[in-house]
Design a protein around this motif. Structure first.
Motif, PDB file in Angstrom:
ATOM      1  N   PRO A  81       0.842  -1.199   0.000  1.00 43.54           N
ATOM      2  CA  PRO A  81       0.000   0.000   0.000  1.00 43.54           C
ATOM      3  C   PRO A  81       0.878   1.249   0.000  1.00 43.54           C
ATOM      4  O   PRO A  81       2.030   1.212   0.427  1.00 43.54           O
ATOM      5  CB  PRO A  81      -0.792  -0.119   1.304  1.00 43.54           C
ATOM      6  N   HIS A  82       0.321   2.347  -0.466  1.00 47.41           N
ATOM      7  CA  HIS A  82       1.067   3.605  -0.479  1.00 47.41           C
ATOM      8  C   HIS A  82       1.314   4.065   0.947  1.00 47.41           C
ATOM      9  O   HIS A  82       0.471   3.924   1.817  1.00 47.41           O
ATOM     10  CB  HIS A  82       0.301   4.680  -1.243  1.00 47.41           C
ATOM     11  N   ARG A  83       2.501   4.627   1.204  1.00 44.33           N
ATOM     12  CA  ARG A  83       2.869   5.144   2.514  1.00 44.33           C
ATOM     13  C   ARG A  83       2.987   6.655   2.444  1.00 44.33           C
ATOM     14  O   ARG A  83       3.169   7.219   1.383  1.00 44.33           O
ATOM     15  CB  ARG A  83       4.208   4.549   2.950  1.00 44.33           C
ATOM     16  N   PHE A  84       2.893   7.310   3.597  1.00 44.87           N
ATOM     17  CA  PHE A  84       3.070   8.753   3.666  1.00 44.87           C
ATOM     18  C   PHE A  84       4.545   9.080   3.815  1.00 44.87           C
ATOM     19  O   PHE A  84       5.268   8.405   4.530  1.00 44.87           O
ATOM     20  CB  PHE A  84       2.301   9.351   4.851  1.00 44.87           C
ATOM     21  N   ALA A 113      -0.180  26.505  -1.730  1.00 48.58           N
ATOM     22  CA  ALA A 113       0.240  26.590  -3.128  1.00 48.58           C
ATOM     23  C   ALA A 113       0.618  25.210  -3.673  1.00 48.58           C
ATOM     24  O   ALA A 113       0.243  24.849  -4.789  1.00 48.58           O
ATOM     25  CB  ALA A 113       1.413  27.562  -3.276  1.00 48.58           C
ATOM     26  N   LEU A 114       1.342  24.431  -2.889  1.00 51.29           N
ATOM     27  CA  LEU A 114       1.705  23.081  -3.320  1.00 51.29           C
ATOM     28  C   LEU A 114       0.477  22.194  -3.490  1.00 51.29           C
ATOM     29  O   LEU A 114       0.407  21.376  -4.403  1.00 51.29           O
ATOM     30  CB  LEU A 114       2.678  22.440  -2.333  1.00 51.29           C
ATOM     31  N   GLU A 134      -2.100  15.366  -4.526  1.00 46.02           N
ATOM     32  CA  GLU A 134      -1.738  14.348  -3.544  1.00 46.02           C
ATOM     33  C   GLU A 134      -1.067  14.919  -2.299  1.00 46.02           C
ATOM     34  O   GLU A 134      -0.832  14.196  -1.336  1.00 46.02           O
ATOM     35  CB  GLU A 134      -0.839  13.275  -4.169  1.00 46.02           C
ATOM     36  N   VAL A 135      -0.762  16.213  -2.283  1.00 47.04           N
ATOM     37  CA  VAL A 135      -0.174  16.828  -1.097  1.00 47.04           C
ATOM     38  C   VAL A 135      -1.256  16.926  -0.022  1.00 47.04           C
ATOM     39  O   VAL A 135      -2.324  17.481  -0.240  1.00 47.04           O
ATOM     40  CB  VAL A 135       0.399  18.227  -1.418  1.00 47.04           C
TER      41      VAL A 135
END
Length: 133
Positions: free
Chosen positions: A37-40, A65-66, A72-73
């Motif tokens: 799974p995706h991690r932070f 802004a990001l 995904e931020v």
């Protein structure tokens, strides 16, 4: 070139010889291991500011802004700390949990109601003091 038929039929003939026919089965099986799974992850951006209040304002502006440039931020995970003391990180955004599971997108310790992200986001809370809820 021995066979002048189209590449499509050459490929079909080769697949038939390898055991893959018209029954629709793939010649390549699924991976044996499940995918992770995706991690932070955290990115640390350094910048200068005259004091903590100005640094907080700049950090909020950079984070917003990001998040506009890259969806995904995670704004709720944004934090600010002195460059030589990362263990003293402070949250930049409220993140209070709303009635429908959304999180407040206002800056931390804001006065008034909590607001969901986006234009016209749902508002909730008492609205009578900083950090209610």
């Amino acid at each position: 070139m021995r066979d002048n038929r189209s590449p499509h039929w050459r490929q079909r003939r080769a697949a038939g010889a390898l055991g893959g026919g018209r029954d629709g089965r793939s010649l390549i099986g699924p991976p044996r291991r499940p995918t992770r799974p995706h991690r932070f992850f955290t990115v640390h951006l350094g910048f200068t500011a005259p004091g903590p209040a100005e640094a907080r304002e700049l950090a909020v502006a950079y984070a917003e802004a990001l998040s506009l440039l890259r969806s995904e931020v995670a704004l709720g995970a944004a934090a600010l700390s002195p460059a030589d003391a990362w263990q003293r990180a402070e949250r930049l955004f409220c993140g209070a949990l709303g009635p429908d599971g959304e999180r407040c997108a206002d800056v931390a310790d804001h006065p008034g109601f909590h607001h969901a992200p986006g234009p016209g986001g749902l508002g909730w809370g008492d609205g009578d003091g900083p950090g209610d809820g």
